[in-house]
Design a protein around this motif. Structure first.
Motif, PDB file in Angstrom:
ATOM      1  N   VAL A 143      44.708  40.088  41.924  1.00  0.00           N
ATOM      2  CA  VAL A 143      43.705  40.102  42.982  1.00  0.00           C
ATOM      3  C   VAL A 143      42.367  40.319  42.289  1.00  0.00           C
ATOM      4  O   VAL A 143      42.177  41.326  41.592  1.00  0.00           O
ATOM      5  CB  VAL A 143      43.983  41.199  44.027  1.00  0.00           C
ATOM      6  CG1 VAL A 143      42.833  41.294  45.024  1.00  0.00           C
ATOM      7  CG2 VAL A 143      45.288  40.915  44.762  1.00  0.00           C
ATOM      8  N   ASP A 144      41.452  39.370  42.447  1.00  0.00           N
ATOM      9  CA  ASP A 144      40.243  39.348  41.619  1.00  0.00           C
ATOM     10  C   ASP A 144      39.120  40.222  42.148  1.00  0.00           C
ATOM     11  O   ASP A 144      37.958  39.823  42.194  1.00  0.00           O
ATOM     12  CB  ASP A 144      39.753  37.904  41.440  1.00  0.00           C
ATOM     13  CG  ASP A 144      39.359  37.235  42.758  1.00  0.00           C
ATOM     14  OD1 ASP A 144      39.517  37.879  43.827  1.00  0.00           O
ATOM     15  OD2 ASP A 144      38.896  36.079  42.726  1.00  0.00           O
ATOM     16  N   GLY A 145      39.454  41.441  42.517  1.00  0.00           N
ATOM     17  CA  GLY A 145      38.442  42.382  42.985  1.00  0.00           C
ATOM     18  C   GLY A 145      39.054  43.750  43.196  1.00  0.00           C
ATOM     19  O   GLY A 145      40.252  43.942  43.019  1.00  0.00           O
ATOM     20  N   GLY A 146      38.215  44.692  43.570  1.00  0.00           N
ATOM     21  CA  GLY A 146      38.690  46.046  43.822  1.00  0.00           C
ATOM     22  C   GLY A 146      37.527  46.999  43.944  1.00  0.00           C
ATOM     23  O   GLY A 146      36.421  46.721  43.453  1.00  0.00           O
ATOM     24  N   ALA A 147      37.783  48.134  44.608  1.00  0.00           N
ATOM     25  CA  ALA A 147      36.716  49.101  44.845  1.00  0.00           C
ATOM     26  C   ALA A 147      36.086  49.586  43.551  1.00  0.00           C
ATOM     27  O   ALA A 147      34.880  49.827  43.480  1.00  0.00           O
ATOM     28  CB  ALA A 147      37.262  50.281  45.639  1.00  0.00           C
ATOM     29  N   GLY A 148      36.893  49.719  42.504  1.00  0.00           N
ATOM     30  CA  GLY A 148      36.380  50.258  41.249  1.00  0.00           C
ATOM     31  C   GLY A 148      35.815  49.226  40.302  1.00  0.00           C
ATOM     32  O   GLY A 148      35.328  49.583  39.222  1.00  0.00           O
ATOM     33  N   SER A 149      35.873  47.942  40.678  1.00  0.00           N
ATOM     34  CA  SER A 149      35.341  46.898  39.790  1.00  0.00           C
ATOM     35  C   SER A 149      34.240  46.105  40.485  1.00  0.00           C
ATOM     36  O   SER A 149      33.056  46.233  40.162  1.00  0.00           O
ATOM     37  CB  SER A 149      36.468  45.966  39.327  1.00  0.00           C
ATOM     38  OG  SER A 149      37.174  45.418  40.433  1.00  0.00           O
TER      39      SER A 149
END
Length: 326
Positions: free
Chosen positions: A201-207
């Motif tokens: 998954v190409d995203g996230g809260a920390g990135s």
């Protein structure tokens, strides 16, 4: 305290009301797919999609209630709730804690596990260890996903593959000498982060600060799937002094019919002894194995005393297998 073994006392599943067919997807402007294209490559005919506002904890709650009902268990018996999900309601509180609150459970503990499609296998392994250690005697293990929220609906290579749903098992700790050999025998978990980017998954809260969507190198995933799953299956059987002929049912992760068929052949099992739901559910990630278990126990295919082999591979890469006598 006597040595405890985790028995699968009850199973349950829940699918959102809306069913989305391949033909409906093919009618979407710009997607450039067809029912035949999807079926030939995956075996999928349709998938379920959560309603607006319907979350992973909502689906998981319904599955958990069904598992408790089949087990004849009251919520007072629940010492722990483990939820495998890649689509939690929020970063915190955990989806497990939200389900705990909705069930009205006021004791014990609850937490989420993140191992993508292998999450339910990992959660079974952790739950089994907790029961064997005497830290819990009644554990809800839930896989619940709303992948429709993390799909790029213009990418036919991913959006046609996934669906929403939840499955659960209620594990009851019973003195080993009273089980008659039934229960979870062993779980074997693996990961290799070198291959993390082939299913991500190409995203996230920390990135990125956002959720991101699923991206997959399908051929690479397929290449790893059969070899790694076959090795995990052989590892589980060898650890228990068992062979392919001892397996009554294979309950695989429901990602792709071709992978499922290949695993059945490696075990010398006819497709009639493999629980298949991918055609109707698509890939529900961590929910796929418990959903299949719920269906096969409800319709009477899996019976008391049957040796059941479960296996999965997912993003990470993660993979593993669990062997249980029902």
């Amino acid at each position: 305290m006597p040595a405890l073994r985790a028995l699968v006392a009850g199973t349950g599943g829940y699918l959102p009301e809306r069913s989305l067919t391949n033909d409906e997807l093919a009618a979407w402007k710009g997607l450039e797919t067809s029912d035949a294209w999807i079926r030939e490559r995956t075996g999928i005919r349709c998938r379920h999609v959560a309603a607006e506002g319907e979350t992973a904890s909502d689906l998981g709650l319904r599955a958990a209630l069904a598992a408790l009902a089949q087990a004849g268990a009251a919520v007072e018996e629940v010492d722990a709730i483990l939820v495998a999900t890649s689509t939690p309601d929020s970063a915190f509180p955990s989806t497990a804690a939200r389900i705990q609150g909705k069930l009205g459970v006021t004791r014990g503990f609850a937490f989420d596990l993140a191992a993508a499609c292998t999450g339910f296998i990992y959660a079974l392994g952790v739950a089994d260890a907790l029961i064997r250690a005497g830290q819990a005697r009644g554990v809800l293990v839930i896989g619940t996903e709303v992948y429709s929220r993390i799909l790029d609906w213009t990418d036919r290579g991913t959006c046609v593959l996934f669906g929403d749903g939840a499955g659960a098992v209620f594990l009851r700790g019973v003195a080993a000498e009273e089980t008659g050999g039934r229960g979870l025998l062993s779980t074997h978990m693996h990961a290799d982060g070198r291959f993390g980017d082939i299913l991500v998954v190409d995203g996230g809260a920390g990135s990125t600060g956002g959720t991101g969507v699923v991206r997959m190198a399908g051929r690479e995933v397929f290449k790893h799937a059969v070899t790694k799953l076959a090795a995990a299956v052989d590892e589980a059987l060898a650890a228990n002094g068992l062979g392919h002929a001892d397996v009554a049912w294979l309950v695989p992760h429901q990602a792709n019919l071709r992978i499922i068929e290949a695993m059945g052949k490696k075990l010398h099992l006819p497709l009639e002894r493999v629980v298949v739901t991918v055609d109707r559910h698509a890939n529900t990630s961590a929910a796929s194995i418990p959903l299949a278990l719920a269906e096969a126990t409800r319709d009477g295919r899996i019976r008391r005393g049957d040796l059941v082999l479960m296996e999965a591979i997912g993003g990470g890469l993660t993979w593993g297998a669990t062997l249980a006598r029902f």
